[in-house]
Motif scaffolding. Structure first.
Motif, short mmCIF file in Angstrom:
data_model
loop_
_atom_site.label_atom_id
_atom_site.label_comp_id
_atom_site.label_asym_id
_atom_site.label_seq_id
_atom_site.Cartn_x
_atom_site.Cartn_y
_atom_site.Cartn_z
N LYS A 168 85.15 14.20 101.80
CA LYS A 168 84.27 15.20 102.43
C LYS A 168 83.72 16.12 101.10
CE LYS A 168 84.99 14.78 107.08
NZ LYS A 168 85.74 13.59 107.11
N GLY A 169 84.64 16.02 100.10
CA GLY A 169 84.29 17.05 98.96
C GLY A 169 82.84 16.50 98.44
N ILE A 180 88.03 9.44 103.88
CA ILE A 180 88.92 9.00 102.68
C ILE A 180 89.77 10.26 102.34
CG2 ILE A 180 89.01 8.09 100.64
CD1 ILE A 180 87.61 6.18 102.73
N GLU A 181 90.81 9.98 102.39
CA GLU A 181 91.75 11.15 102.12
C GLU A 181 92.33 11.18 100.48
OE1 GLU A 181 94.98 11.83 104.95
OE2 GLU A 181 93.91 10.44 105.86
N ASN A 231 94.84 10.06 97.58
CA ASN A 231 96.15 8.94 97.96
C ASN A 231 95.70 8.18 99.09
OD1 ASN A 231 97.79 10.04 95.59
ND2 ASN A 231 98.05 11.75 96.85
N PRO A 232 94.48 7.59 99.04
CA PRO A 232 93.96 6.88 100.27
C PRO A 232 95.02 6.09 101.06
CG PRO A 232 93.09 5.92 98.17
CD PRO A 232 93.79 6.98 97.81
N LYS A 233 95.01 6.46 102.31
CA LYS A 233 95.99 5.72 103.26
C LYS A 233 95.55 4.58 103.83
CE LYS A 233 97.72 10.01 102.86
NZ LYS A 233 96.85 10.82 102.03
N ASP A 234 96.44 3.57 104.31
CA ASP A 234 96.21 2.33 104.97
C ASP A 234 95.37 2.40 106.04
OD1 ASP A 234 97.94 3.73 106.51
OD2 ASP A 234 99.72 2.11 106.08
N TYR A 235 95.57 3.68 107.02
CA TYR A 235 94.58 3.69 108.16
C TYR A 235 93.09 4.16 107.78
CZ TYR A 235 95.81 8.86 107.58
OH TYR A 235 96.12 9.98 107.19
N ASN A 236 92.84 4.92 106.62
CA ASN A 236 91.68 5.10 105.93
C ASN A 236 90.86 3.74 105.59
OD1 ASN A 236 92.82 7.76 103.78
ND2 ASN A 236 92.05 7.82 105.96
N VAL A 237 91.70 2.58 105.09
CA VAL A 237 91.20 1.30 104.91
C VAL A 237 90.90 0.59 105.97
CG1 VAL A 237 91.63 -0.69 103.73
CG2 VAL A 237 92.18 1.32 102.59
N GLN A 238 91.61 0.54 106.96
CA GLN A 238 91.27 -0.12 108.34
C GLN A 238 90.25 0.51 108.93
OE1 GLN A 238 94.26 -2.42 107.07
NE2 GLN A 238 93.02 -3.03 108.90
N LEU A 258 81.33 6.50 96.00
CA LEU A 258 80.80 7.25 95.45
C LEU A 258 81.92 8.42 95.28
CD1 LEU A 258 78.17 8.96 94.16
CD2 LEU A 258 77.73 9.75 96.39
N GLY A 259 82.28 8.89 94.27
CA GLY A 259 83.50 9.86 94.03
C GLY A 259 84.32 9.74 93.11
N GLY A 260 85.69 10.01 93.09
CA GLY A 260 86.60 9.90 92.20
C GLY A 260 87.39 8.64 92.52
N GLY A 261 88.66 8.51 92.06
CA GLY A 261 89.55 7.37 92.20
C GLY A 261 89.82 6.92 93.72
N SER A 262 89.94 8.16 94.63
CA SER A 262 90.42 7.79 96.09
C SER A 262 89.19 7.13 96.74
CB SER A 262 90.84 9.06 96.84
OG SER A 262 91.97 9.40 96.13
N PRO A 263 87.82 7.52 96.72
CA PRO A 263 86.99 6.82 97.36
C PRO A 263 86.79 5.46 96.81
CG PRO A 263 86.31 8.93 97.20
CD PRO A 263 87.60 8.85 96.47
#
Length: 379
Positions: free
Chosen positions: A39-40, A66-67, A69-76, A93-98
């Motif tokens: 979102k950022g 995408i949060e 510390n990306p979560k398993d449900y973000n991936v699913q 596009l973004g930092g490490g999480s995306p």
């Protein structure tokens, strides 16, 4: 010594290279593009700016759930979104999480199952291709072929790793970091320094990873304070992006170590920002490691500009220099993370269980990690 150095990604580096995005998509033969960001990135207008680079013959969809510390449900959820929209390429596009999430989504979207399955299940070559565009000078995720995801049932971070999930192309453009706030510049910058130092000193490292890590230390040490002080300092932004890139290449071909073990435990249980956790823990674990890699820490110190011939004195001065840099750029002490000491034992056990624990120069048990958590908390 025998080792392999695999670099599955093409790296395009330099100010303005993001403008090559449409051309690279054409070269990859893609038409239906899925942007993955957070979102950022949307709120900052970076997604709109980058999307505008694409020609009218491209169809775009965006997945921004995408949060940190990306979560398993973000991936699913992202994998289901990719399948539902029949995309043929991901732009991360973004930092490490995306970018980490995108690598996991790329495999699950094509090969199915749960993302946790791929810690044990072989990853085949059939993954959605990725173009990675970093917007922070920190994680180096654009050039690694691993993805760190949080298991929300067990509150534990796990790693999915294979050259098959690496970005086809990394567009590393320091101009995209100019608007980064000072606090994020600081935390992600020391995160990159952690990658460099751990890539250089990991027990499983090799000469190419060592060289990359040591040179990354030099870049980051020279430019981090300038980049935090003035986000429009073009030379400093470029130096930090190069340092982050080199550090990413270093640890991806060696490993991270105890700092990451502790930081990932904190991220799993408390969802604290990964880079911030690394930055706070780094000098304290270096002191623990000092007797086990004095000569290497002395070389780190010299890369930071310290002139001292005695290895132990140089190493200690290097650790003090890192603490000084962290203070100068406004990074907080451990207390700022608001960790309940009653959780230190659980955090220590998670740190010991981390797959990178054997790569730490000093062999660390749960008891060692627990003692260090208490020591840091008391400062």
């Amino acid at each position: 010594m025998q080792f392999s150095f695999v670099l599955p990604s093409t790296i395009r580096y330099g100010s303005g290279v993001v403008k090559e995005l449409n051309q690279i998509i054409d070269q990859l033969g893609a038409k239906k593009i899925m942007f993955i960001c957070d979102k950022g990135i949307i709120d900052a207008g970076i997604y709109t700016r980058v999307k505008a680079l694409l020609a009218d013959d491209k169809t775009c969809v965006v997945f921004s759930d995408i949060e940190a510390n990306p979560k398993d449900y973000n991936v699913q959820n992202g994998a289901a979104f990719a399948r539902d929209n029949d995309v043929d390429l991901i732009v991360a596009l973004g930092g490490g999480s995306p970018i980490d999430a995108a690598k996991a989504i790329a495999v699950v979207a094509k090969q199915g199952g749960e993302v946790r399955d791929y810690t044990k299940r072989a990853i085949g070559p059939d993954c959605l291709p990725i173009i990675a565009i970093p917007t922070t000078a920190g994680t180096g995720s654009e050039v690694t072929f691993s993805s760190v995801i949080t298991d929300t049932k067990e509150n534990f971070k796990f790693t999915v790793k294979s050259p098959a999930i690496a970005a086809k192309v990394a567009l590393v453009d320091p101009e995209l970091t100019y608007s980064l706030p000072a606090s994020i510049t600081a935390a992600t910058g020391i995160d990159a320094l952690t990658h460099a130092i751990e890539g250089y000193t990991a027990t499983c490292t090799e000469p190419i990873a060592e060289a990359l890590g040591l040179y990354a230390v030099e870049y980051i040490g020279k430019y981090i304070e300038r980049a935090v002080k003035d986000g429009n300092d073009v030379e400093a932004r470029d130096g930090m992006m190069m340092g982050s890139l080199l550090a990413g290449l270093s640890f991806s071909h060696a490993d991270v170590a105890g700092v990451h073990c502790m930081a990932e435990a904190l991220g799993s249980m408390y969802d604290r920002p990964h880079g911030l956790c690394n930055s706070i823990i780094l000098p304290h674990l270096m002191r623990e490691n000092l007797p086990y890699c004095t000569a290497k820490y002395a070389r780190v110190a010299r890369a930071l500009g310290i002139e001292e011939s005695d290895p132990e004195k140089a190493a200690l001065l290097g650790i003090e220099k890192i603490q000084s840099i962290s203070a100068n750029i406004g990074l907080p002490a451990f207390k700022a993370l608001a960790i309940d000491p009653k959780d230190f034992r659980k955090l220590a056990e998670m740190s010991e269980k981390n797959g990178s624990n054997p790569s730490n120069p000093k062999p660390m048990t749960a008891d060692d990690y627990e003692a260090l958590f208490y020591k840091i908390d008391a400062l």
